[in-house]
Write an enzyme that holds these catalytic residues in place. Structure first.
Site, PDB file in Angstrom:
ATOM      1  N   ASP A   9      -2.660  -0.177   6.468  1.00 24.48           N
ATOM      2  CA  ASP A   9      -3.650  -0.508   5.370  1.00 24.48           C
ATOM      3  C   ASP A   9      -3.147  -1.902   4.581  1.00 24.48           C
ATOM      4  OD1 ASP A   9      -5.029   1.656   5.831  1.00 24.48           O
ATOM      5  OD2 ASP A   9      -4.764   2.702   4.007  1.00 24.48           O
ATOM      6  N   HIS A  45      -5.403   4.835   6.595  1.00 21.46           N
ATOM      7  CA  HIS A  45      -4.771   5.741   5.619  1.00 21.46           C
ATOM      8  C   HIS A  45      -3.205   5.748   5.905  1.00 21.46           C
ATOM      9  CE1 HIS A  45      -8.526   6.607   3.495  1.00 21.46           C
ATOM     10  NE2 HIS A  45      -8.935   6.880   4.550  1.00 21.46           N
ATOM     11  N   GLU A  54       1.257   5.735   0.258  1.00 21.27           N
ATOM     12  CA  GLU A  54       0.473   7.058   0.481  1.00 21.27           C
ATOM     13  C   GLU A  54       1.378   7.973  -0.373  1.00 21.27           C
ATOM     14  OE1 GLU A  54      -2.183   7.062   2.181  1.00 21.27           O
ATOM     15  OE2 GLU A  54      -2.028   5.061   2.917  1.00 21.27           O
ATOM     16  N   ASP A  65       0.983  -1.154  -0.065  1.00 24.40           N
ATOM     17  CA  ASP A  65      -0.084   0.023  -0.231  1.00 24.40           C
ATOM     18  C   ASP A  65       0.939   1.192   0.109  1.00 24.40           C
ATOM     19  OD1 ASP A  65      -2.724   1.015   0.485  1.00 24.40           O
ATOM     20  OD2 ASP A  65      -1.632   2.191   1.820  1.00 24.40           O
TER      21      ASP A  65
END
Length: 660
Positions: free
Chosen positions: A172, A167, A28, A26
């Protein structure tokens, strides 16, 4: 199968899900566009068989400010990434962590897109990870009654994930691991138990078709033939592949779009594999099994007995006839797949040669004169039926010319029909030109096919070999692929290992090869398509003849020189150029057919434009250039004017030896 140093493709893996290493990742980022935004955090979890093997987490300096709304959403601020390493330092570590695994992400195009963009900016080659996206998988098995949407947070609550997504990349990723395992539990009863299943798990495949995937279990990953069998052990379908297991599995995915085949899969009960030494053997066995079982879901090659030939009849005044069987000592062309196609070739010959078309048997010297037909009145037949005073020697010349055309040199027919096509094109009568082109192409194809099959069918034994392991040949480099052909039928084949004496293998294959009875040439002792496969294999680069018991030749002025109808295209250019405004008259090429002296042009002659002084209709020079280009496209592209398959050939204006 060893995969050392090789990243297998999705279709080739064939690995149970419990044995696959997944890296759930994942990211960001500072935005949604990989071309503009930067990565602020990477989190990943490595799992296999439900067990966690390791974790990866790192903040990343995106090289740009973190927008305020992103900071509020993720909690990652400019201060946090100010001292973080750049992507140049983090990306190599992540790629090493994920090496040899399958990437998993929720909305994978987003995360993988950023990783690929980073690799491209840093000139790193993308490793080509197989990718699994949990979003379409969730849409497949999670209904609206269970969850209002398929967001990660919603699915995590539904499946009671141990970690709540917030998040942040690692949190995540951990939540996605729990979601992935829950999806596997639901996909298992649907037959999705291997890695390659995941790629098509979200495809709109009927459940009863997907449930048949177990039919591929245990099938060999080798070249060969597969037979789908239904109730009562009926053979429903026969196919061939270089990898039986991989090909059969594709029938249960969305890649299979043929309605009839999907219908076949619904009633299939098992699949029988037939492993073959080489792909050539597999193709030949497929043809033989189709001809033997006549499966209802196979469309081609089911009835070799329906192939027809065109030959001259054996009578005092021969005529053309469409026959099922070949006769020794008589010239043939073909075989053709249908009588309709054979009649096209007959029409081409009748357009060029004044052969009689009546079916009555005529004595060498009739006792009573017959009634001449309309063709005799048009000068297209010498009317041997009324030659009561002695043999019709003029017809003897015509039949001799027909034998020469069927036996070897088809140029008289090509020249005559090319001239007619050119005149029709100059008159902008393209539909008629296309009709004549179709006839000519059918004739040339049939003549070429017979000239290729004839020497192969007469050859009692032919042994050929090509180097193994190169250019698609089976086996390992250093060995040989050996093929034994007898009278146009594959009698034996084998592949030698590197270092093995190839001549000993040749002797062994010859000793154990099938005994084949001599056929009536030019028909081979096999399915005509089998002989075509063998000829195609012999034409491949690197093939060497080892033993030839017989004569393997083709006519110097054979039909192969006319396979692309280059002659006809040249005549079209000449005729249209001559008919340009300002030209005195239409040029009629040498050998063009026309009405005999003293006979007025008939309707058929006018349709063919046989008169040199016939007026032309049409536009100016610019239009004619476009028109001739249209005709040449039709001549050189059989798909536009004809359904007859074109054999390979090299356009030549002079003599040449055609390929076997």
């Amino acid at each position: 199968m060893s995969t050392t140093g090789y990243q297998a493709t999705f279709e080739e893996l064939g690995t149970p899900l419990r044995d696959v290493t997944f890296v759930v990742v994942d990211l960001e980022t500072t935005g949604t566009r990989a071309s503009e935004a930067g990565i602020t955090e990477i989190g990943a979890v490595k799992v296999r068989g439900g067990q966690k093997l390791g974790e990866f987490q790192s903040l990343v300096d995106p090289g740009q400010p973190v927008p305020a709304f992103v900071a509020r959403l993720t909690g990652i601020t400019n201060a946090m990434v100010a001292t973080a390493p750049d992507i140049e330092k983090v990306l190599p570590s992540f790629l090493e962590f994920a090496h040899g695994s399958v990437l998993v992400a929720h909305n994978a195009p987003f995360d993988v897109g950023f990783l690929k963009a980073a690799c491209e900016r840093l000139d790193y080659p993308w490793p080509g990870f197989p990718v699994v996206d949990t979003v379409p998988l969730a849409r497949k098995v999670v209904t609206r009654d269970e969850a209002p949407n398929h967001k990660l947070s919603t699915l995590a609550r539904l499946f009671r994930a141990e970690v709540t997504p917030d998040h942040r990349a690692l949190s995540d990723a951990r939540a996605t691991v729990d979601v992935l395992h829950a999806l596997f539990d639901r996909l298992g009863p649907m037959g999705i138990t291997h890695l390659e299943d995941l790629r098509t798990a979200a495809d709109p495949v009927p459940p009863e078709v997907r449930a048949k995937r177990h039919l591929a279990d245990g099938l060999p990953q080798e070249p060969g033939v597969y037979l789908f069998r239904g109730p009562g052990d009926e053979v429903l379908y026969v196919g061939t592949s270089t990898n039986i297991h991989k090909r059969v599995r594709s029938y249960f995915t969305a890649a299979e779009k043929r309605r009839r085949v999907t219908e076949m899969v619904r009633i299939a009960e098992r699949v029988t594999p037939v492993v073959c030494v080489t792909p050539l053997e597999a193709q030949v066995r497929e043809l033989r099994l189709i001809a033997e079982h006549e499966p209802r879901y196979n469309r081609r090659s089911k009835h070799p007995e329906r192939a027809v030939w065109v030959r001259l009849t054996d009578e005092p005044y021969p005529r053309l006839s469409v026959v099922r069987d070949t006769t020794s000592g008589i010239a043939h062309i073909g075989p053709f797949g249908a009588s309709r196609t054979a009649k096209e070739a007959v029409a081409a010959l009748h357009d060029a040669l004044p052969l009689r078309q009546c079916t009555a048997r005529i004595a060498r010297v009739p006792r009573q004169p017959g009634s001449p037909c309309a063709l005799a009145g048009m000068g297209r037949c010498s009317a041997p039926c009324i030659a009561t005073g002695g043999p019709d020697e003029a017809y003897d010349d015509v039949s001799a010319a027909a034998r020469a055309v069927l036996d070897g040199d088809p140029s008289p027919v090509v020249r005559a029909l090319s001239a007619r096509i050119a005149r029709l094109a100059a008159q902008e009568r393209f539909e008629e030109a296309g009709e004549v082109t179709r006839r000519l192409r059918t004739f040339v194809h049939g003549a070429q096919r017979a000239q290729r099959l004839d020497p192969l069918s007469r050859c009692a034994e032919l042994v050929a070999a090509r180097p193994a392991g190169v250019a698609g040949a089976p086996g390992r480099p250093g060995g040989w692929e050996v093929v034994v052909v007898r009278h146009g039928r594959l009698a034996g084949t084998a592949v030698s290992e590197p270092g093995e004496d190839a001549l000993e293998l040749v002797a062994a294959v010859r000793a154990t090869a099938e005994a084949v009875a001599r056929p009536v040439a030019p028909a081979p002792a096999s399915h005509p398509e089998e002989a075509d496969l063998l000829l195609g294999w012999l034409d491949q680069p690197g093939v060497r003849l080892v033993v030839v018991d017989g004569e393997l030749t083709c006519p110097v002025r054979g039909a192969a020189a006319h396979a692309d109808l280059a002659w006809a295209a040249d005549r079209v250019r000449e005729e249209v150029t001559a008919s340009e405004p300002g030209a005195d008259a239409v040029m009629v090429p040498d050998g063009a057919p026309g009405p005999p002296p003293g006979i007025a042009p008939t309707a058929a002659d006018r349709a063919g434009g046989s008169r040199a002084d016939q007026p032309l209709e049409g536009g100016g020079g610019t239009d004619r250039v476009e028109l001739v280009q249209r005709v040449e496209v039709g001549l050189r592209e059989p798909r536009l004017v004809d359904e007859v398959a074109e054999q390979a050939g090299v356009p030549q204006e002079g003599e040449r030896v055609g390929p076997l």
